[in-house]
Design a protein around this motif. Structure first.
Motif, PDB file in Angstrom:
ATOM      1  N   ARG A 258       0.870  -1.321  -0.105  1.00  0.00           N
ATOM      2  CA  ARG A 258      -0.019  -0.033  -0.009  1.00  0.00           C
ATOM      3  C   ARG A 258       0.863   1.294  -0.009  1.00  0.00           C
ATOM      4  N   SER A 259       0.310   2.357  -0.677  1.00  0.00           N
ATOM      5  CA  SER A 259       1.121   3.537  -0.508  1.00  0.00           C
ATOM      6  C   SER A 259       0.151   4.626  -0.032  1.00  0.00           C
ATOM      7  N   ARG A 260       0.823   5.655   0.559  1.00  0.00           N
ATOM      8  CA  ARG A 260      -0.366   6.955   0.859  1.00  0.00           C
ATOM      9  C   ARG A 260       0.715   8.092   0.313  1.00  0.00           C
ATOM     10  N   LEU A 261       0.062   9.141  -0.217  1.00  0.00           N
ATOM     11  CA  LEU A 261       0.646  10.409  -0.405  1.00  0.00           C
ATOM     12  C   LEU A 261      -0.273  11.385   0.005  1.00  0.00           C
ATOM     13  N   ARG A 262       0.439  12.311   0.913  1.00  0.00           N
ATOM     14  CA  ARG A 262      -0.440  13.490   1.695  1.00  0.00           C
ATOM     15  C   ARG A 262       0.127  14.892   1.658  1.00  0.00           C
ATOM     16  N   ALA A 263      -0.732  15.969   1.835  1.00  0.00           N
ATOM     17  CA  ALA A 263      -0.296  17.019   1.771  1.00  0.00           C
ATOM     18  C   ALA A 263      -1.438  17.775   2.702  1.00  0.00           C
ATOM     19  N   GLY A 264      -0.904  18.907   3.437  1.00  0.00           N
ATOM     20  CA  GLY A 264      -1.877  19.683   4.060  1.00  0.00           C
ATOM     21  C   GLY A 264      -1.047  21.042   4.673  1.00  0.00           C
ATOM     22  N   VAL A 265      -2.016  21.795   5.441  1.00  0.00           N
ATOM     23  CA  VAL A 265      -1.776  22.982   5.968  1.00  0.00           C
ATOM     24  C   VAL A 265      -2.123  23.327   7.186  1.00  0.00           C
ATOM     25  N   HIS A 266      -1.369  23.822   8.226  1.00  0.00           N
ATOM     26  CA  HIS A 266      -1.483  24.211   9.589  1.00  0.00           C
ATOM     27  C   HIS A 266      -1.694  25.629   9.661  1.00  0.00           C
TER      28      HIS A 266
END
Length: 303
Positions: A258-266
């Protein structure tokens, strides 16, 4: 479900009283809400989940203690997994599953390496009441609820002790930070994972961030309240051994990787803070024809 939640609350209170007796204080709280609707506007597979943390210790100076159990995290979680079609699912699609978890974890460092070790009790099946809750929410929103036959075929009642361990190390990367890590989970889902997280900005520095089990997003649990914005990116790759949510005795086959790619902003203001992120999850079982995008959100308001 009420009985399980009551047991969880009593266990948390009991652990908190022990921590207080040992001279610890509450250092912070963290939580993260994930939903497929916030990602690709669907209601399927990893449909929704919540992670919540309460951290206690003997003070916080911006660094992890060098001994295990000096800093403790009490963790609660809930997860709903569904087939892609709630009314007439494909026979090869995954079954409905509800899971509630209660865990105790410790965070510490040895040299420059950060460790997180602990365990969770994962409760599955109709005993969690999450199938009924899912139906009630859909009724309230006037959306098609899960078909009763789908709930009848959900993952059975069970209690699954689960070990979780992670090791990571931070390195400066220009104006940001990169943190490679490895993770091992054994129990409800058994897998080994390697990955890295990148962050650019002041928010989150000198804080305790806890990894969400579904998306891998790291949420803030002990705050420093530095105003500004931090952009985060990350990804990981896992080798999967087994999953109670895809039982072999019912003919399901987990994807070996499995793979996960993530992005976000605090964002942190003078008092209030928010986080929004998106994670792409690759296929988890044989028969899943595509991945999915899951959105994550946390809003903290103070008055």
């Amino acid at each position: 479900m009420i009985r399980l939640m009551s047991m969880a609350v009593l266990a948390m209170c009991f652990c908190a009283s022990i921590a207080s007796a040992q001279g610890r204080e509450v250092l912070g709280h963290g939580r993260l809400v994930n939903n497929d609707l916030l990602g690709d506007l669907g209601d399927r597979w990893q449909s929704g989940s919540v992670a919540s943390s309460r951290v206690v210790g003997r003070g916080w100076d911006g660094f992890l203690p060098d001994r295990p159990f000096d800093l403790l995290e009490y963790r609660l979680g809930g997860q709903v997994i569904t087939p892609a079609d709630l009314r007439r699912p494909d026979p090869d699609d995954r079954p409905f599953a509800g899971a509630l978890s209660l865990g105790l974890h410790t965070h510490f460092s040895r040299g420059a390496t950060e460790f997180s070790l602990g365990g969770d009790l994962v409760f599955t099946g109709p005993q969690t009441g999450l199938g009924d809750m899912h139906t009630a929410i859909h009724d309230a929103l006037r959306q098609n609820p899960v078909r009763p036959s789908v709930l009848d075929d959900q993952i059975e009642n069970g209690i699954h002790p689960t070990f979780v361990g992670e090791a990571g190390r931070q390195f400066a990367l220009g104006s940001g930070v990169v943190r490679p890590f490895t993770e091992l989970r054994w129990g409800a889902e058994s897998l080994a994972r390697v990955g890295a997280d990148f962050s650019f900005g002041p928010v989150g520095q000198g804080e305790l961030l806890v990894r969400d089990p579904v998306t891998g997003q790291r949420y803030r649990s002990v705050y420093e309240y530095v105003s500004g914005m931090t952009y985060v990116f990350g990804g990981d790759f896992a080798w999967v051994e087994s999953s109670v949510f895809l039982p072999e005795d019912r003919g399901y086959e987990v994807e070996e990787t499995r793979s996960r790619l993530r992005a976000g902003v605090h964002w942190q203001g003078e008092l209030n803070s928010t986080f929004f992120g998106v994670t792409y999850l690759t296929e988890e079982f044989e028969g899943q024809d595509q991945g999915q995008a899951v959105g994550s959100v946390r809003i903290k308001l103070q008055f």
